[in-house]
Design an enzyme around this catalytic site. Sequence first.
Site, PDB file in Angstrom:
ATOM      1  N   ASP A 179      35.810  44.052  36.613  1.00 24.84           N
ATOM      2  CA  ASP A 179      35.130  42.813  36.630  1.00 24.84           C
ATOM      3  C   ASP A 179      36.260  41.982  37.025  1.00 24.84           C
ATOM      4  O   ASP A 179      37.345  41.797  36.707  1.00 24.84           O
ATOM      5  CB  ASP A 179      34.959  42.300  35.208  1.00 24.84           C
ATOM      6  CG  ASP A 179      34.469  41.009  34.875  1.00 24.84           C
ATOM      7  OD1 ASP A 179      33.440  40.760  35.486  1.00 24.84           O
ATOM      8  OD2 ASP A 179      35.283  39.986  34.251  1.00 24.84           O
ATOM      9  N   GLU A 263      31.116  44.446  41.104  1.00 23.76           N
ATOM     10  CA  GLU A 263      29.971  43.473  41.435  1.00 23.76           C
ATOM     11  C   GLU A 263      30.293  42.983  42.886  1.00 23.76           C
ATOM     12  O   GLU A 263      31.188  42.717  43.262  1.00 23.76           O
ATOM     13  CB  GLU A 263      30.191  42.252  40.439  1.00 23.76           C
ATOM     14  CG  GLU A 263      29.153  42.160  39.403  1.00 23.76           C
ATOM     15  CD  GLU A 263      29.414  40.822  38.444  1.00 23.76           C
ATOM     16  OE1 GLU A 263      28.557  40.349  37.828  1.00 23.76           O
ATOM     17  OE2 GLU A 263      30.628  40.573  38.301  1.00 23.76           O
ATOM     18  N   ASP A 345      35.328  40.170  29.357  1.00 18.98           N
ATOM     19  CA  ASP A 345      35.537  40.672  30.628  1.00 18.98           C
ATOM     20  C   ASP A 345      35.496  42.246  30.438  1.00 18.98           C
ATOM     21  O   ASP A 345      34.994  42.802  31.409  1.00 18.98           O
ATOM     22  CB  ASP A 345      36.911  40.317  31.343  1.00 18.98           C
ATOM     23  CG  ASP A 345      36.799  38.665  31.412  1.00 18.98           C
ATOM     24  OD1 ASP A 345      35.874  37.858  31.680  1.00 18.98           O
ATOM     25  OD2 ASP A 345      38.004  38.315  31.611  1.00 18.98           O
TER      26      ASP A 345
END
Length: 390
Positions: A179, A263, A345
């Site tokens: 993340d 991501e 997170d």
Amino acid sequence: MIVRKGFKYRIYPNQEQQRKLAVQFGHARYIYNWGLGQSQDKYPGYNHLAKQLPILKKTSETTWLKEAHSQVLQQSLKDLDRAFQNFFAKRGGYPHFKSKRAKQSARYPQPKESWIAPDGRRIQLSKVGHVRLVLHRPLEGVMKNVTVSRTRSGRYFVSIQVEIEMATPIFAGGAVGLDLGLREFATLSTGEKIAPPQYYRKAQKKRRRLARQLSRKKLGGHNHEKARLRLARLDEKISNQRRDFHHKLSRMLVEENQFIGLEDLNVRGMLANHHLAKSIGDAGWSAFVTMLGYKGEWYGCQVEKVSRWYPSSKTCSVCGTKMEAMPLNVRIWQCPMCGTVHDRDVNAAINILKQSTAGAVENNAWGQSVRPSTDGYAGRTRKPTRFSGW
Ligand SMILES: [Zn+2]
């Protein structure tokens, strides 16, 4: 497996060679801008532009183009072509005209081993001469092209791209989700947190002072040039430190894992938010993600992205409950369904890993099952320290 790698060395051209290099840079820039000018309505393609080069050299206003190595000019059009291809593929913005004041570069294709003197202290550049070189680490592989550049602070470098045979990677280690964030540069699904690089912010005070000094100097004067150089040198130092951090961290991650999920960030969209822009520019995620991609190939680590619309922060990684909202200031939360207390997170990183492995099973190159691991380094914060080049 044959991969492409870059080796960068500092060179020290003498005044005569600097003058000759300026000609190569100037002509390469002229052709790039000329090609871009020809593309105002529609990009006509590399072949169309390259065919006109011989005609340009015969045209009376531009006969001076003969001073440049002809392949340097072709490579310049290739660069323009890549810029357009990136733009068409939405990987980059519309190409910009190159400025005389920005970093300068020119690329030679098809170099020969003989370009570098046997003692490794000089490199032969066509139409420039034998330029002093510092080979601070040995060059490996087969040379594919050489880019000569001059930074804004007036330093000269050659970047030599080579093709090199890499040993077939040994798959070691597990799978990890990342993340990427502002508070931490990256949070791992293992619970580990990697602190963000703060060089830029630390250097901000100094940078503001130098910029102020520069603005007080008279344009074109000797002191103006001195102040401009000081500022350019600081900027280069900051960007070198940042790149070094990205190299160390990306190498560490691909060495320790055979699968990385992250991501697909919309960095451009985030940069539009002025408030976040400085931190994001500081963090430099897109450069980092690019490194993860190519180093993953070198080291046999699969890198997969999940859609940026996937609600990684709002979903409980234990029971799958999706929360309505998860405001940015919430760092720790408890799932109302299963009662698990989540670090925001770490939970997101675990979800990213789960989601990316789900999508990656069918294109898993080595046919092994990818298993998320959540034990190990929980709660530790560390900096990437093990580093032995890239
Ligand atoms: Zn839950």
